[in-house]
Scaffold this motif. Sequence first.
Motif, PDB file in Angstrom:
ATOM      1  N   ARG A  28      46.653  24.834  43.724  1.00  0.00           N
ATOM      2  CA  ARG A  28      45.393  24.702  44.050  1.00  0.00           C
ATOM      3  C   ARG A  28      44.855  26.325  44.261  1.00  0.00           C
ATOM      4  O   ARG A  28      43.752  26.693  44.102  1.00  0.00           O
ATOM      5  CB  ARG A  28      45.048  23.892  45.181  1.00  0.00           C
ATOM      6  N   THR A  29      45.549  27.003  45.452  1.00  0.00           N
ATOM      7  CA  THR A  29      45.113  28.097  45.810  1.00  0.00           C
ATOM      8  C   THR A  29      44.947  29.269  44.595  1.00  0.00           C
ATOM      9  O   THR A  29      44.387  29.863  44.593  1.00  0.00           O
ATOM     10  CB  THR A  29      46.204  28.743  46.691  1.00  0.00           C
ATOM     11  N   GLU A  30      46.073  29.196  43.860  1.00  0.00           N
ATOM     12  CA  GLU A  30      46.044  30.217  42.568  1.00  0.00           C
ATOM     13  C   GLU A  30      44.820  29.749  41.804  1.00  0.00           C
ATOM     14  O   GLU A  30      44.095  30.835  41.117  1.00  0.00           O
ATOM     15  CB  GLU A  30      47.333  29.911  41.773  1.00  0.00           C
ATOM     16  N   GLY A  31      44.664  28.636  41.424  1.00  0.00           N
ATOM     17  CA  GLY A  31      43.482  28.098  40.741  1.00  0.00           C
ATOM     18  C   GLY A  31      42.002  28.776  41.294  1.00  0.00           C
ATOM     19  O   GLY A  31      41.226  29.157  40.667  1.00  0.00           O
ATOM     20  N   ALA A  32      41.980  28.585  42.515  1.00  0.00           N
ATOM     21  CA  ALA A  32      40.811  29.098  43.268  1.00  0.00           C
ATOM     22  C   ALA A  32      40.718  30.740  43.107  1.00  0.00           C
ATOM     23  O   ALA A  32      39.609  30.877  42.943  1.00  0.00           O
ATOM     24  CB  ALA A  32      40.907  28.661  44.813  1.00  0.00           C
ATOM     25  N   ASP A  33      41.798  31.421  43.302  1.00  0.00           N
ATOM     26  CA  ASP A  33      41.927  32.694  43.159  1.00  0.00           C
ATOM     27  C   ASP A  33      41.394  33.160  41.786  1.00  0.00           C
ATOM     28  O   ASP A  33      40.740  34.172  41.319  1.00  0.00           O
ATOM     29  CB  ASP A  33      43.182  33.425  43.424  1.00  0.00           C
ATOM     30  N   ILE A  34      42.044  32.388  40.687  1.00  0.00           N
ATOM     31  CA  ILE A  34      41.654  32.536  39.153  1.00  0.00           C
ATOM     32  C   ILE A  34      40.014  32.590  39.220  1.00  0.00           C
ATOM     33  O   ILE A  34      39.151  33.382  38.548  1.00  0.00           O
ATOM     34  CB  ILE A  34      42.460  31.804  38.198  1.00  0.00           C
ATOM     35  N   ASN A  35      39.520  31.386  39.714  1.00  0.00           N
ATOM     36  CA  ASN A  35      38.058  31.024  39.686  1.00  0.00           C
ATOM     37  C   ASN A  35      37.362  32.286  40.205  1.00  0.00           C
ATOM     38  O   ASN A  35      36.116  32.646  39.620  1.00  0.00           O
ATOM     39  CB  ASN A  35      37.706  29.859  40.286  1.00  0.00           C
ATOM     40  N   ARG A  36      37.748  32.442  41.357  1.00  0.00           N
ATOM     41  CA  ARG A  36      37.213  33.623  42.016  1.00  0.00           C
ATOM     42  C   ARG A  36      37.047  35.018  41.354  1.00  0.00           C
ATOM     43  O   ARG A  36      36.056  35.677  41.246  1.00  0.00           O
ATOM     44  CB  ARG A  36      37.648  34.117  43.530  1.00  0.00           C
ATOM     45  N   SER A  37      38.269  35.326  40.718  1.00  0.00           N
ATOM     46  CA  SER A  37      38.088  36.678  39.879  1.00  0.00           C
ATOM     47  C   SER A  37      37.087  36.620  38.774  1.00  0.00           C
ATOM     48  O   SER A  37      36.667  37.585  38.319  1.00  0.00           O
ATOM     49  CB  SER A  37      39.661  36.796  39.426  1.00  0.00           C
ATOM     50  N   LEU A  38      37.162  35.271  38.087  1.00  0.00           N
ATOM     51  CA  LEU A  38      36.467  35.171  36.906  1.00  0.00           C
ATOM     52  C   LEU A  38      34.859  35.226  37.327  1.00  0.00           C
ATOM     53  O   LEU A  38      34.099  35.704  36.605  1.00  0.00           O
ATOM     54  CB  LEU A  38      36.708  33.871  36.120  1.00  0.00           C
ATOM     55  N   LEU A  39      34.631  34.625  38.403  1.00  0.00           N
ATOM     56  CA  LEU A  39      33.308  34.835  38.814  1.00  0.00           C
ATOM     57  C   LEU A  39      32.711  36.173  39.339  1.00  0.00           C
ATOM     58  O   LEU A  39      31.699  36.666  38.651  1.00  0.00           O
ATOM     59  CB  LEU A  39      32.940  33.947  40.262  1.00  0.00           C
ATOM     60  N   CYS A  40      33.859  37.029  39.756  1.00  0.00           N
ATOM     61  CA  CYS A  40      33.603  38.426  40.181  1.00  0.00           C
ATOM     62  C   CYS A  40      33.454  39.318  38.732  1.00  0.00           C
ATOM     63  O   CYS A  40      32.646  40.032  38.648  1.00  0.00           O
ATOM     64  CB  CYS A  40      34.719  39.116  41.004  1.00  0.00           C
ATOM     65  N   LEU A  41      34.049  39.024  37.792  1.00  0.00           N
ATOM     66  CA  LEU A  41      33.883  39.565  36.616  1.00  0.00           C
ATOM     67  C   LEU A  41      32.762  39.130  35.992  1.00  0.00           C
ATOM     68  O   LEU A  41      32.119  40.250  35.303  1.00  0.00           O
ATOM     69  CB  LEU A  41      35.072  39.227  35.616  1.00  0.00           C
ATOM     70  N   LYS A  42      32.324  37.935  36.076  1.00  0.00           N
ATOM     71  CA  LYS A  42      30.904  37.674  35.505  1.00  0.00           C
ATOM     72  C   LYS A  42      29.940  38.424  36.018  1.00  0.00           C
ATOM     73  O   LYS A  42      28.873  38.871  35.309  1.00  0.00           O
ATOM     74  CB  LYS A  42      30.696  35.993  35.514  1.00  0.00           C
ATOM     75  N   GLU A  43      29.940  38.681  37.363  1.00  0.00           N
ATOM     76  CA  GLU A  43      28.931  39.347  38.239  1.00  0.00           C
ATOM     77  C   GLU A  43      28.918  40.917  37.741  1.00  0.00           C
ATOM     78  O   GLU A  43      27.957  41.334  37.579  1.00  0.00           O
ATOM     79  CB  GLU A  43      29.057  39.110  39.643  1.00  0.00           C
ATOM     80  N   CYS A  44      30.094  41.465  37.739  1.00  0.00           N
ATOM     81  CA  CYS A  44      30.074  42.712  37.228  1.00  0.00           C
ATOM     82  C   CYS A  44      29.435  42.974  35.798  1.00  0.00           C
ATOM     83  O   CYS A  44      28.752  43.868  35.706  1.00  0.00           O
ATOM     84  CB  CYS A  44      31.727  43.157  37.433  1.00  0.00           C
ATOM     85  N   ILE A  45      29.836  42.045  34.688  1.00  0.00           N
ATOM     86  CA  ILE A  45      29.419  42.186  33.816  1.00  0.00           C
ATOM     87  C   ILE A  45      27.863  42.140  33.558  1.00  0.00           C
ATOM     88  O   ILE A  45      27.023  42.935  32.907  1.00  0.00           O
ATOM     89  CB  ILE A  45      29.988  41.314  32.479  1.00  0.00           C
ATOM     90  N   ARG A  46      27.166  41.037  34.368  1.00  0.00           N
ATOM     91  CA  ARG A  46      26.063  40.868  34.352  1.00  0.00           C
ATOM     92  C   ARG A  46      25.190  42.041  35.304  1.00  0.00           C
ATOM     93  O   ARG A  46      24.135  42.483  34.410  1.00  0.00           O
ATOM     94  CB  ARG A  46      25.474  39.691  35.272  1.00  0.00           C
ATOM     95  N   ALA A  47      25.698  42.559  36.186  1.00  0.00           N
ATOM     96  CA  ALA A  47      25.159  43.859  36.653  1.00  0.00           C
ATOM     97  C   ALA A  47      24.940  45.137  35.805  1.00  0.00           C
ATOM     98  O   ALA A  47      24.042  45.568  35.616  1.00  0.00           O
ATOM     99  CB  ALA A  47      25.890  44.172  38.142  1.00  0.00           C
ATOM    100  N   LEU A  48      26.138  45.246  34.982  1.00  0.00           N
ATOM    101  CA  LEU A  48      26.207  46.262  34.151  1.00  0.00           C
ATOM    102  C   LEU A  48      25.160  45.959  33.031  1.00  0.00           C
ATOM    103  O   LEU A  48      24.223  46.894  32.526  1.00  0.00           O
ATOM    104  CB  LEU A  48      27.600  46.458  33.570  1.00  0.00           C
ATOM    105  N   ASP A  49      24.963  44.856  32.327  1.00  0.00           N
ATOM    106  CA  ASP A  49      24.257  44.462  31.428  1.00  0.00           C
ATOM    107  C   ASP A  49      22.628  44.553  31.841  1.00  0.00           C
ATOM    108  O   ASP A  49      21.792  45.026  31.080  1.00  0.00           O
ATOM    109  CB  ASP A  49      24.320  42.931  30.744  1.00  0.00           C
ATOM    110  N   MET A  50      22.414  44.538  33.027  1.00  0.00           N
ATOM    111  CA  MET A  50      20.986  44.482  33.671  1.00  0.00           C
ATOM    112  C   MET A  50      20.917  45.930  33.944  1.00  0.00           C
ATOM    113  O   MET A  50      19.588  46.325  34.650  1.00  0.00           O
ATOM    114  CB  MET A  50      20.975  43.764  34.845  1.00  0.00           C
ATOM    115  N   GLY A  51      21.734  46.896  34.094  1.00  0.00           N
ATOM    116  CA  GLY A  51      21.552  48.165  34.429  1.00  0.00           C
ATOM    117  C   GLY A  51      21.266  48.492  36.031  1.00  0.00           C
ATOM    118  O   GLY A  51      20.939  49.425  36.518  1.00  0.00           O
ATOM    119  N   SER A  52      21.950  47.550  36.579  1.00  0.00           N
ATOM    120  CA  SER A  52      21.728  47.533  38.088  1.00  0.00           C
ATOM    121  C   SER A  52      22.526  48.751  38.664  1.00  0.00           C
ATOM    122  O   SER A  52      23.420  49.490  38.181  1.00  0.00           O
ATOM    123  CB  SER A  52      22.572  46.307  38.753  1.00  0.00           C
ATOM    124  N   SER A  53      21.861  49.342  39.862  1.00  0.00           N
ATOM    125  CA  SER A  53      22.303  50.422  40.484  1.00  0.00           C
ATOM    126  C   SER A  53      23.782  50.064  41.258  1.00  0.00           C
ATOM    127  O   SER A  53      24.465  51.176  41.409  1.00  0.00           O
ATOM    128  CB  SER A  53      21.562  50.981  41.421  1.00  0.00           C
TER     129      SER A  53
END
Length: 85
Positions: A28-53
Amino acid sequence: ALHGKLTLVDLAGSERAADTLDASRQSRTEGADINRSLLCLKECIRALDMGSSHVPFRGSKLTHILRDSFTAADSRTAMLVHLSP
């Protein structure tokens, strides 16, 4: 000079909470860590796409490792995903 980098990341595991109900605490902990990593990856891709500083690469080890793959001026990034029902 030609420079290349290959990063292989395995995020295999049961990410769905329903799949981890009968699993061990470690699973369960590993699953939560995977989800957290994927969420962070999504946020990074979103910020790059929007041209965020600010791009939150420090949100997880995954995004911290992949930072230069997204920010280098002449980089090319491909993500291969295998999903099963």
